[in-house]
Design a protein around this motif. Structure first.
Motif, mmCIF file in Angstrom:
data_model
loop_
_atom_site.group_PDB
_atom_site.id
_atom_site.type_symbol
_atom_site.label_atom_id
_atom_site.label_comp_id
_atom_site.label_asym_id
_atom_site.label_seq_id
_atom_site.Cartn_x
_atom_site.Cartn_y
_atom_site.Cartn_z
ATOM 1 N N THR A 267 0.850 -1.192 0.000
ATOM 2 C CA THR A 267 0.000 0.000 0.000
ATOM 3 C C THR A 267 0.888 1.244 0.000
ATOM 4 O OG1 THR A 267 -0.131 -0.062 2.420
ATOM 5 C CG2 THR A 267 -1.872 -1.180 1.193
ATOM 6 N N SER A 268 0.248 2.406 0.010
ATOM 7 C CA SER A 268 0.986 3.664 -0.063
ATOM 8 C C SER A 268 0.457 4.646 0.968
ATOM 9 C CB SER A 268 0.834 4.278 -1.462
ATOM 10 O OG SER A 268 -0.521 4.654 -1.688
ATOM 11 N N PHE A 269 1.184 5.749 1.111
ATOM 12 C CA PHE A 269 0.749 6.803 2.016
ATOM 13 C C PHE A 269 -0.595 7.376 1.569
ATOM 14 C CE2 PHE A 269 0.520 11.142 3.602
ATOM 15 C CZ PHE A 269 0.872 10.986 4.931
ATOM 16 N N ASP A 270 -0.805 7.492 0.262
ATOM 17 C CA ASP A 270 -2.078 8.013 -0.242
ATOM 18 C C ASP A 270 -3.248 7.136 0.183
ATOM 19 O OD1 ASP A 270 -1.168 10.304 -1.423
ATOM 20 O OD2 ASP A 270 -0.951 9.440 -3.418
ATOM 21 N N GLU A 271 -3.057 5.822 0.149
ATOM 22 C CA GLU A 271 -4.126 4.912 0.561
ATOM 23 C C GLU A 271 -4.390 5.029 2.055
ATOM 24 O OE1 GLU A 271 -4.027 0.916 -1.812
ATOM 25 O OE2 GLU A 271 -1.985 1.711 -1.797
ATOM 26 N N LEU A 272 -3.329 5.171 2.823
ATOM 27 C CA LEU A 272 -3.508 5.356 4.264
ATOM 28 C C LEU A 272 -4.241 6.658 4.532
ATOM 29 C CD1 LEU A 272 -2.960 4.601 7.215
ATOM 30 C CD2 LEU A 272 -0.740 5.757 7.012
#
Length: 203
Positions: free
Chosen positions: A115-120
């Motif tokens: 996953t990525s920071f954007d998803e978090l």
């Protein structure tokens, strides 16, 4: 712990998530275990398992709890520049520690989960809540301070994106002169260019 002082429901959940945040800050992602959180919260692992069956569930709940306790005020001064600077200053003061910790401590989590920071960030943002930059621009349009034209989403939220970039790159709060530079030197010219582009009629 006696029955009279036994924590239940929201009280117990809050205590667990606060303990989880302390563990994450002190030990990082690899040290964020059911055992460590349960010990810090003064409870048992089965209590955690019942609420959060996977460690990822507990981690996301922990970060979301900390995020929710640091809301960023969206100023409404009647002036676009002051509103945006006020918003960035509030974010810089209120979220810098959390954003820096998330950026560093959770890198291994992002790698493991793909996953990525954007998803978090999408997970942490309350359902239906928009970016503060969007609210500020919409208010400026309603006041007549900005032309009522379509503004690219990337341009609208650029100030906050640049703030987050500087926080993660420097690992410290962003100086006020840099916030002014983001608004005056970078953002305003892009807004004007967008408005002027729509104002130019094709031949």
């Amino acid at each position: 712990m006696s029955l009279k002082t036994r924590r239940r429901g929201t009280e117990l959940e809050d205590a667990i998530l606060e303990a989880g945040w302390d563990v994450l800050v002190e030990r990082g992602y690899h040290g964020f275990t059911y055992e460590a959180v349960a010990e810090r919260a003064g409870t048992s692992r089965p209590v955690l398992y019942r609420r959060w069956p996977q460690r990822e569930d507990l981690l996301l709940a922990t970060v979301a709890k900390s995020w929710a306790t640091q809301p960023i005020e969206i100023p409404d001064t009647g002036d676009l520049r002051e509103d945006m600077l006020g918003f960035l200053r509030a974010a810089d003061a209120g979220r810098s520690r959390t954003m820096m910790l998330v950026g560093v401590q959770l890198m291994e989590y992002f790698r493991e989960t793909g996953t990525s920071f954007d998803e978090l960030r999408a997970h942490l943002r309350p359902l239906g809540r928009r970016n503060g930059c969007e609210v500020i621009v919409e208010r400026a349009v309603r006041r007549g301070e900005l032309p009522d034209v379509p503004y690219p989403a990337r341009v609208v939220v650029l100030p906050f994106d640049l703030l987050r970039h500087d926080l993660l790159m420097t690992m410290r709060a962003v100086p006020d002169d840099k916030l002014v530079e983001i608004v005056d030197v970078i953002w305003f010219p892009l807004l004007r260019a967008t408005a002027e582009g729509y104002a130019i009629k094709p031949l």
